[in-house]
Design a protein around this motif. Structure first.
Motif, PDB file in Angstrom:
ATOM      1  N   UNK A 112       8.986  13.237 -25.469  1.00 20.22           N
ATOM      2  CA  UNK A 112       9.198  14.322 -24.490  1.00 20.22           C
ATOM      3  C   UNK A 112      10.092  15.593 -25.139  1.00 20.22           C
ATOM      4  N   UNK A 113      11.100  14.944 -25.790  1.00 20.37           N
ATOM      5  CA  UNK A 113      11.932  15.892 -26.411  1.00 20.37           C
ATOM      6  C   UNK A 113      11.553  16.589 -27.409  1.00 20.37           C
ATOM      7  N   UNK A 114      10.470  16.109 -28.316  1.00 21.68           N
ATOM      8  CA  UNK A 114       9.663  16.725 -29.278  1.00 21.68           C
ATOM      9  C   UNK A 114       8.651  17.656 -28.881  1.00 21.68           C
ATOM     10  N   UNK A 115       7.842  17.577 -27.764  1.00 19.60           N
ATOM     11  CA  UNK A 115       6.994  18.009 -27.278  1.00 19.60           C
ATOM     12  C   UNK A 115       7.308  19.010 -26.177  1.00 19.60           C
ATOM     13  N   UNK A 116       8.235  18.631 -25.267  1.00 19.43           N
ATOM     14  CA  UNK A 116       8.634  19.430 -24.081  1.00 19.43           C
ATOM     15  C   UNK A 116       9.219  20.719 -24.286  1.00 19.43           C
ATOM     16  N   UNK A 117      10.073  20.897 -25.576  1.00 16.68           N
ATOM     17  CA  UNK A 117      10.555  22.236 -25.759  1.00 16.68           C
ATOM     18  C   UNK A 117       9.644  22.741 -26.819  1.00 16.68           C
ATOM     19  N   UNK A 132      19.323  18.306 -25.093  1.00 17.32           N
ATOM     20  CA  UNK A 132      18.387  19.039 -26.093  1.00 17.32           C
ATOM     21  C   UNK A 132      19.509  20.217 -26.664  1.00 17.32           C
ATOM     22  N   UNK A 133      19.635  19.966 -27.883  1.00 17.12           N
ATOM     23  CA  UNK A 133      20.761  21.016 -28.533  1.00 17.12           C
ATOM     24  C   UNK A 133      20.130  22.283 -29.049  1.00 17.12           C
ATOM     25  N   UNK A 134      21.111  23.115 -29.249  1.00 15.20           N
ATOM     26  CA  UNK A 134      20.367  24.632 -29.561  1.00 15.20           C
ATOM     27  C   UNK A 134      19.443  24.395 -30.594  1.00 15.20           C
ATOM     28  N   UNK A 148       0.753  -1.123  -0.053  1.00 17.33           N
ATOM     29  CA  UNK A 148       0.045  -0.117   0.107  1.00 17.33           C
ATOM     30  C   UNK A 148       1.062   1.439  -0.114  1.00 17.33           C
ATOM     31  N   UNK A 149       2.186   1.235   0.499  1.00 21.47           N
ATOM     32  CA  UNK A 149       3.027   2.232   0.525  1.00 21.47           C
ATOM     33  C   UNK A 149       3.943   2.558  -0.698  1.00 21.47           C
ATOM     34  N   UNK A 150       4.057   1.633  -1.370  1.00 24.73           N
ATOM     35  CA  UNK A 150       4.699   1.409  -2.740  1.00 24.73           C
ATOM     36  C   UNK A 150       4.471   2.667  -3.527  1.00 24.73           C
ATOM     37  N   UNK A 151       5.428   3.415  -4.154  1.00 17.55           N
ATOM     38  CA  UNK A 151       5.208   4.496  -5.146  1.00 17.55           C
ATOM     39  C   UNK A 151       4.762   4.002  -6.152  1.00 17.55           C
ATOM     40  N   UNK A 152       3.808   4.288  -6.625  1.00 18.11           N
ATOM     41  CA  UNK A 152       3.070   3.921  -8.070  1.00 18.11           C
ATOM     42  C   UNK A 152       3.899   4.667  -9.180  1.00 18.11           C
ATOM     43  N   UNK A 153       4.060   3.910 -10.396  1.00 19.97           N
ATOM     44  CA  UNK A 153       4.846   4.262 -11.275  1.00 19.97           C
ATOM     45  C   UNK A 153       4.322   5.126 -11.953  1.00 19.97           C
ATOM     46  N   UNK A 154       5.258   6.528 -12.099  1.00 24.33           N
ATOM     47  CA  UNK A 154       4.646   7.735 -12.570  1.00 24.33           C
ATOM     48  C   UNK A 154       4.171   7.634 -13.971  1.00 24.33           C
ATOM     49  N   UNK A 155       3.159   8.223 -14.226  1.00 25.71           N
ATOM     50  CA  UNK A 155       2.856   8.377 -15.830  1.00 25.71           C
ATOM     51  C   UNK A 155       4.029   9.199 -16.602  1.00 25.71           C
ATOM     52  N   UNK A 156       3.703   8.990 -18.050  1.00 25.24           N
ATOM     53  CA  UNK A 156       4.564  10.044 -18.841  1.00 25.24           C
ATOM     54  C   UNK A 156       4.591  11.666 -18.574  1.00 25.24           C
ATOM     55  N   UNK A 157       3.241  11.930 -18.455  1.00 24.30           N
ATOM     56  CA  UNK A 157       2.953  13.290 -18.099  1.00 24.30           C
ATOM     57  C   UNK A 157       3.563  13.757 -16.853  1.00 24.30           C
ATOM     58  N   UNK A 158       3.383  12.852 -15.720  1.00 23.46           N
ATOM     59  CA  UNK A 158       4.023  13.229 -14.351  1.00 23.46           C
ATOM     60  C   UNK A 158       5.629  13.153 -14.703  1.00 23.46           C
ATOM     61  N   UNK A 159       6.214  12.285 -15.350  1.00 22.46           N
ATOM     62  CA  UNK A 159       7.589  12.135 -15.557  1.00 22.46           C
ATOM     63  C   UNK A 159       7.995  13.666 -16.223  1.00 22.46           C
ATOM     64  N   UNK A 160       7.134  14.003 -17.295  1.00 21.70           N
ATOM     65  CA  UNK A 160       7.729  15.278 -17.843  1.00 21.70           C
ATOM     66  C   UNK A 160       7.541  16.401 -17.129  1.00 21.70           C
ATOM     67  N   UNK A 161       6.533  16.613 -16.013  1.00 21.46           N
ATOM     68  CA  UNK A 161       6.438  17.641 -15.194  1.00 21.46           C
ATOM     69  C   UNK A 161       7.525  17.771 -14.277  1.00 21.46           C
ATOM     70  N   UNK A 162       7.876  16.687 -13.754  1.00 23.70           N
ATOM     71  CA  UNK A 162       8.928  16.426 -12.657  1.00 23.70           C
ATOM     72  C   UNK A 162      10.539  16.976 -13.426  1.00 23.70           C
ATOM     73  N   UNK A 163      10.450  16.223 -14.368  1.00 19.94           N
ATOM     74  CA  UNK A 163      11.977  16.495 -15.299  1.00 19.94           C
ATOM     75  C   UNK A 163      11.897  18.226 -15.669  1.00 19.94           C
ATOM     76  N   UNK A 164      10.838  18.623 -16.144  1.00 19.07           N
ATOM     77  CA  UNK A 164      10.690  20.006 -16.471  1.00 19.07           C
ATOM     78  C   UNK A 164      11.154  21.024 -15.191  1.00 19.07           C
ATOM     79  N   UNK A 202      11.649   4.678 -25.141  1.00 21.87           N
ATOM     80  CA  UNK A 202      12.458   5.187 -26.033  1.00 21.87           C
ATOM     81  C   UNK A 202      11.425   6.110 -26.895  1.00 21.87           C
ATOM     82  N   UNK A 203      10.034   5.532 -27.135  1.00 22.80           N
ATOM     83  CA  UNK A 203       9.215   6.443 -27.765  1.00 22.80           C
ATOM     84  C   UNK A 203       8.745   7.596 -26.924  1.00 22.80           C
TER      85      UNK A 203
END
Length: 351
Positions: free
Chosen positions: A209-214, A332-334, A39-55, A203-204
């Protein structure tokens, strides 16, 4: 006769029953712990949650990078000042040693010639006129001797002050170096955390994320399809030269603390672009925003500096049509991106 012995008490549980109860209790505790752990184990974050945390981590890392760049600039200034002070101290020490040597020779000569009284020296002189001439010279030399002593004293005081000042600069430099190490540790920690989060994506998903994040594109004609890059202006103005430099940097990697020519961070890119146009900008985003005069978003022109986030921790170079060239973050390059892809903070036009 009735027996007064206490009746023998039977155990509540026999040995076998006790062992069984203990086994059941341990099994129940283990089961409860397992359920509790589940019950206390952290759930696997969704791609959107990962994107938000990485940003967020990249934003924090960039703010720390700006602080690193500011501390580095101050450390370099302290090092330059220290070197200049040491050089000046060495030159003045050489002049002081020369003056002291000359003063010592003069004092020794006067001591030798002054061992007899003036009247005796005059009486014993082969040529009294020659003696009087020499006596007048010695008097003048005495005046010069006093001036030389005063000069040496002044030089001693000046060299002492320079050495104290150099010691202060050295102390400042050591403090700046310690600050650099701290900032570097913060940056690397946040970038490592971002890397670990991104590793949870496929990988996908990372590519998305790289395409949409920036919201960005690479070099013009790269076919990424996120935006159409406007052509660089060719009017020969300083702004046009800055924009042309930024176009030439497309595809080069982001490296925090880098100012080119092979890699850049965000403020390093804008500084280098305007340097190519003959304009010197300060190193950090929070100082670059005040380097020219502020412009509103609806008055933007190619070459303007555009800033993002509440802490003014990111900067790009506006190129027209709502687009900018910027160095986004590690990995992410220039690239070219729309200016509405990040929270707006302001814009300035270098003078």
């Amino acid at each position: 006769m009735a027996s007064h012995r206490k009746p023998r008490q039977r155990p509540l549980l026999s040995g076998g029953t006790l062992r069984t109860a203990a086994t059941l209790a341990l099994a129940g505790a283990a089961t409860a712990t397992a359920y509790e752990g589940t019950s206390q184990a952290d759930p696997q974050p969704t791609p959107d949650q990962v994107k938000s945390q990485v940003d967020r981590l990249y934003e924090e890392a960039e703010a720390a990078t700006d602080q690193y760049n500011g501390a580095k600039e101050k450390a370099e200034a302290a090092q330059k000042s220290l070197t200049e002070l040491r050089d000046e101290t060495a030159r003045k020490t050489d002049r002081l040693n020369t003056a002291r040597s000359a003063l010592g020779s003069l004092a020794a000569s006067q001591y030798r010639s002054g061992s007899l009284g003036t009247a005796v020296q005059l009486a014993l002189a082969d040529d009294p006129q020659d003696y009087l001439d020499r006596a007048a010279f010695i008097a003048r030399a005495g005046d010069r001797n006093a001036a030389e002593v005063a000069s040496v004293r002044r030089q001693l005081d000046e060299v002492g002050r320079l050495r104290d000042k150099a010691a202060g600069r050295l102390s400042e430099l050591r403090a700046r170096e310690a600050e650099l190490a701290d900032r570097k540790s913060v940056i690397e920690g946040k970038l490592d955390a971002a890397k670990q989060l991104l590793a949870k994506l496929t990988a996908e998903e990372r590519a998305r994320y790289e395409a949409q994040g920036a919201g960005s594109v690479g070099a013009p004609g790269s076919g990424s399809g996120a935006a159409v890059a406007p052509a660089p202006p060719g009017d020969g103005s300083r702004a046009a030269r800055a924009v042309a430099f930024a176009y030439g940097a497309l595809g080069k990697p982001y490296v925090w603390g880098a100012t080119g020519p092979s890699s850049f961070d965000c403020s390093g890119l804008t500084q280098a672009a305007w340097q190519a146009a003959g304009v010197s900008l300060p190193r950090t985003t929070y100082t670059q925003i005040n380097a020219g005069h502020r412009v509103s978003r609806d008055q933007l022109a190619p070459g303007d500096l555009v800033f993002f986030y509440s802490g003014v921790s990111h900067v790009g170079l506006y190129i027209g049509n709502g687009q900018m060239i910027h160095a986004p973050h590690p990995g992410a390059p220039v690239r070219i991106a729309p200016i509405d892809s990040m929270p707006w903070a302001g814009a300035s036009r270098p003078a």
